[in-house]
Scaffold this motif. Structure first.
Motif, PDB file in Angstrom:
ATOM      1  N   CYS A   1       0.819  -1.211   0.000  1.00  0.00           N
ATOM      2  CA  CYS A   1       0.000   0.000   0.000  1.00  0.00           C
ATOM      3  C   CYS A   1       0.853   1.261   0.000  1.00  0.00           C
ATOM      4  O   CYS A   1       0.584   2.211  -0.715  1.00  0.00           O
TER       5      CYS A   1
ATOM      6  N   CYS B   1      -0.451   7.684  -0.567  1.00  0.00           N
ATOM      7  CA  CYS B   1       0.011   6.513  -1.295  1.00  0.00           C
ATOM      8  C   CYS B   1      -0.694   6.516  -2.658  1.00  0.00           C
ATOM      9  O   CYS B   1      -1.584   7.327  -2.909  1.00  0.00           O
TER      10      CYS B   1
ATOM     11  N   MET C   1      -2.916   4.860  -4.034  1.00  0.00           N
ATOM     12  CA  MET C   1      -4.364   4.673  -4.077  1.00  0.00           C
ATOM     13  C   MET C   1      -5.099   5.626  -3.140  1.00  0.00           C
ATOM     14  O   MET C   1      -6.327   5.560  -3.015  1.00  0.00           O
TER      15      MET C   1
ATOM     16  N   MET D   1      -5.033   5.737   0.087  1.00  0.00           N
ATOM     17  CA  MET D   1      -5.568   5.123   1.309  1.00  0.00           C
ATOM     18  C   MET D   1      -4.956   5.729   2.557  1.00  0.00           C
ATOM     19  O   MET D   1      -5.602   5.821   3.600  1.00  0.00           O
TER      20      MET D   1
HETATM   21 CU   LIG Z   1      -2.234   2.611  -0.368  1.00  0.00          CU
END
Ligand SMILES: [Cu+2]
Length: 123
Positions: A74, A111, A113, A115
């Motif tokens: 991640c 990050c 994405m 998150m």
């Molecule tokens: Cu992430």
């Protein structure tokens, strides 16, 4: 009379402590001055960014050094959209990211994405 003064000091101390924790929590960590005039902050990456809010002065270069201490994919990349920057963060190897916030503002890093997130607050 003495008792009242002691109580007042006690109340003042509690107020100060409460204020300090509220203030430090809401305002994040201030970047430190490095020798070369860059504002530096170390950001530990482990399930999130710590600290996740970094205060800097606008108009001067900033160096965030990311220290990733987990293998969770991640967080293997950090992106600082506002400055068109991104970096791979190898586990255990401190990775610097440099930019200059010319304008005061709030700049997010995350990050790939989105998150986990952090914020640079330039004033
Ligand atoms: Cu992430």
């Amino acid at each position: 009379m003495d008792v009242i003064i002691v109580n007042l000091i006690g109340v003042a101390a509690i107020g100060l402590i409460a204020w300090y924790f509220w203030f430090s929590k809401s305002e994040g960590a201030a970047a430190l001055e490095s020798g070369d005039g860059v504002q530096e902050a170390l950001v530990v990456v482990d399930g999130g960014y710590s600290p996740d809010t970094i205060r800097v002065e606008a108009g001067r270069p900033v160096r965030l050094t990311f220290h990733r201490q987990e293998s969770n994919p991640c967080s293997e990349k950090v992106i600082l959209d506002a400055f068109g920057l991104s970096a791979d963060l190898p586990e255990g190897r401190p990775t610097p990211l440099e930019f200059t916030p010319t304008e005061p503002g709030t700049y997010e890093f995350a990050c790939q994405m989105g998150m986990i997130r952090g914020t640079v607050v330039a004033t």
